[in-house]
Design a protein around this motif. Structure first.
Motif, PDB file in Angstrom:
ATOM      1  N   SER A  38      27.492  -1.347  -0.016  1.00  0.00           N
ATOM      2  CA  SER A  38      27.197  -0.209  -0.887  1.00  0.00           C
ATOM      3  C   SER A  38      27.320  -0.584  -2.362  1.00  0.00           C
ATOM      4  CB  SER A  38      28.147   0.955  -0.578  1.00  0.00           C
ATOM      5  OG  SER A  38      29.487   0.631  -0.891  1.00  0.00           O
TER       6      SER A  38
ATOM      7  N   LYS B 121      29.150   4.106  14.962  1.00  0.00           N
ATOM      8  CA  LYS B 121      29.661   5.127  14.051  1.00  0.00           C
ATOM      9  C   LYS B 121      29.574   4.643  12.609  1.00  0.00           C
ATOM     10  CE  LYS B 121      32.967   7.262  17.261  1.00  0.00           C
ATOM     11  NZ  LYS B 121      34.414   7.507  17.518  1.00  0.00           N
TER      12      LYS B 121
ATOM     13  N   GLU C  11      25.853   4.308  11.436  1.00  0.00           N
ATOM     14  CA  GLU C  11      25.281   5.614  11.105  1.00  0.00           C
ATOM     15  C   GLU C  11      25.823   6.131   9.776  1.00  0.00           C
ATOM     16  OE1 GLU C  11      24.719  10.050  13.129  1.00  0.00           O
ATOM     17  OE2 GLU C  11      26.093   8.594  14.025  1.00  0.00           O
ATOM     18  N   TYR C  12      27.110   5.899   9.546  1.00  0.00           N
ATOM     19  CA  TYR C  12      27.752   6.317   8.295  1.00  0.00           C
ATOM     20  C   TYR C  12      27.080   5.653   7.088  1.00  0.00           C
ATOM     21  CZ  TYR C  12      31.518   6.753   4.801  1.00  0.00           C
ATOM     22  OH  TYR C  12      32.255   7.008   3.665  1.00  0.00           O
TER      23      TYR C  12
ATOM     24  N   ARG D 230      24.039   4.284   6.949  1.00  0.00           N
ATOM     25  CA  ARG D 230      22.655   4.748   6.836  1.00  0.00           C
ATOM     26  C   ARG D 230      22.580   6.124   6.171  1.00  0.00           C
ATOM     27  NH1 ARG D 230      21.906   2.264  12.180  1.00  0.00           N
ATOM     28  NH2 ARG D 230      22.557   4.233  13.137  1.00  0.00           N
ATOM     29  N   ASN D 231      23.465   7.008   6.605  1.00  0.00           N
ATOM     30  CA  ASN D 231      23.410   8.387   6.099  1.00  0.00           C
ATOM     31  C   ASN D 231      23.930   8.507   4.671  1.00  0.00           C
ATOM     32  OD1 ASN D 231      22.380   9.231   8.541  1.00  0.00           O
ATOM     33  ND2 ASN D 231      24.342   9.900   9.364  1.00  0.00           N
ATOM     34  N   ARG D 232      24.973   7.751   4.339  1.00  0.00           N
ATOM     35  CA  ARG D 232      25.587   7.920   3.019  1.00  0.00           C
ATOM     36  C   ARG D 232      24.811   7.203   1.918  1.00  0.00           C
ATOM     37  NH1 ARG D 232      32.025   7.521   1.362  1.00  0.00           N
ATOM     38  NH2 ARG D 232      31.692   7.807  -0.873  1.00  0.00           N
ATOM     39  N   TRP D 233      24.273   6.012   2.209  1.00  0.00           N
ATOM     40  CA  TRP D 233      23.618   5.246   1.145  1.00  0.00           C
ATOM     41  C   TRP D 233      22.146   4.949   1.429  1.00  0.00           C
ATOM     42  CZ3 TRP D 233      28.668   3.698   2.661  1.00  0.00           C
ATOM     43  CH2 TRP D 233      29.656   3.992   1.732  1.00  0.00           C
ATOM     44  N   ASN D 234      21.660   5.418   2.525  1.00  0.00           N
ATOM     45  CA  ASN D 234      20.257   5.201   2.878  1.00  0.00           C
ATOM     46  C   ASN D 234      19.935   3.711   2.948  1.00  0.00           C
ATOM     47  OD1 ASN D 234      17.681   6.143   3.592  1.00  0.00           O
ATOM     48  ND2 ASN D 234      16.939   5.961   1.484  1.00  0.00           N
TER      49      ASN D 234
END
Length: 322
Positions: free
Chosen positions: A107, A124, A127-128, A130-134
């Motif tokens: 990140s 987990k 996915e975290y 991918r979702n938080r920082w694309n």
């Protein structure tokens, strides 16, 4: 069992007790390399479902750490990696981190390269990120991903190679994914850890060896393995994470501190008093500790007695190329 680097079958034994799990750590004196047979069959399943339950930053907690907790705990401790990679930041280059965990490193470099991706077997955590920082993150082993012709300028894997069941094949797979002038950035625990070699804390031996670490590298062994797999080592840095007071704690208490936070930060004692002279004395003590902290790390690095090694290697012209 034989050494995967040189094929030596006349192995010694480093340890017969582990922090977690059962097994024997064998040692190749030719390569200065320790090895442990995996106690699990499926790495993807193990790191997705079991690993985070057993190995946590807070030893007293029974629950599995969440990706957010992992990120918060580790985000601040990326300074060494960031410092060693800063000269390679380039918006025209691509970077992939294998074993990106909860994104504590990737990140921080997502805006330093033109393309940033990751691999993380914990679904987990993947996915975290991918979702938080694309950031695109794969949840498969590198050999299982359908890459087609995609390659990267830089590939980093920090505290990962020691977990790999077949490190030679893994490095060959990474080699295939590198551009012609590509480089790898590798961080691994060192077999010359100061609590083993300098302080010689008996209890640390069992703590040091555990079921998830299948390889125990020295500078000699990691260099031999990389050359065998088609890389040219450019630089090896010897870096230390846990501080002097943490090592004193181990020496006198024969065991670890309950959390990693104090040991991973610069020593600073919270002296409390309503008297100015006491607080002033505390300030000077902390200044002394800061100076000692810096000097201690310098000494360990000078004599290559650090907890970790950081290796920069390029895609060489010889060896097992992809």
């Amino acid at each position: 069992m034989k050494c995967p680097i040189c094929g030596n079958e006349k192995l010694d034994i480093l340890a017969e007790k582990l922090r977690r799990g059962n097994g024997i750590v064998y040692y190749c004196s030719e390569c200065d390399y320790g090895m442990l047979k995996a106690g699990f069959e499926n790495a993807s399943e193990y790191y997705d479902k079991e690993y985070r339950k057993k190995f946590k930053d807070i030893l007293t907690e029974d629950e599995e750490e969440t990706p957010e907790e992992i990120y918060r705990m580790r985000y601040a401790y990326q300074k060494d990696r960031m410092g060693l990679l800063k000269d390679f930041f380039d918006k025209k280059k691509s970077f992939m981190e294998i074993g990106c965990s909860a994104g504590q490193f990737v990140s921080q470099v997502r805006d330093e390269f033109g393309d940033v991706e990751g691999i993380e077997l914990s679904r987990k955590c993947a996915e975290y990120v991918r979702n938080r920082w694309n950031i695109p993150v794969y949840s498969e082993e590198i050999s299982q991903i359908e890459w087609k012709d995609k390659k990267f300028d830089y590939i980093g894997f920090f505290q990962v190679l020691e977990h790999i069941q077949d490190p030679e094949q893994f490095l060959i797979e990474v080699h295939r994914r590198l551009e012609k002038e590509g480089k790898v950035f590798i961080e691994v625990p060192s077999l010359d850890d100061p609590l083993r070699k300098l302080w010689k804390v008996p209890e640390y031996e069992q703590f040091y060896y555990h079921e998830a670490h299948l390889s125990y590298f020295s500078e000699k062994s990691i260099g031999r393995l990389l050359k065998k797999c088609g890389y040219e080592v450019e630089k090896v840095y010897h870096i230390q994470d846990y501080n002097f007071l943490n090592h004193l704690y181990w020496y006198f208490n024969h065991g670890p501190q309950q959390t990693c936070s104090f040991g991973l930060n610069e020593p600073n004692i919270d002296f409390q008093s309503d008297q100015e002279r006491v607080l002033a004395a505390g300030d000077e003590v902390n200044e002394m500790l800061a100076d000692m902290h810096k000097r201690y790390f310098e000494i360990l690095s000078k004599y290559k007695l650090t907890s970790n090694m950081f290796i920069i290697a390029s895609k060489g012209k010889e060896g097992k190329k992809g």
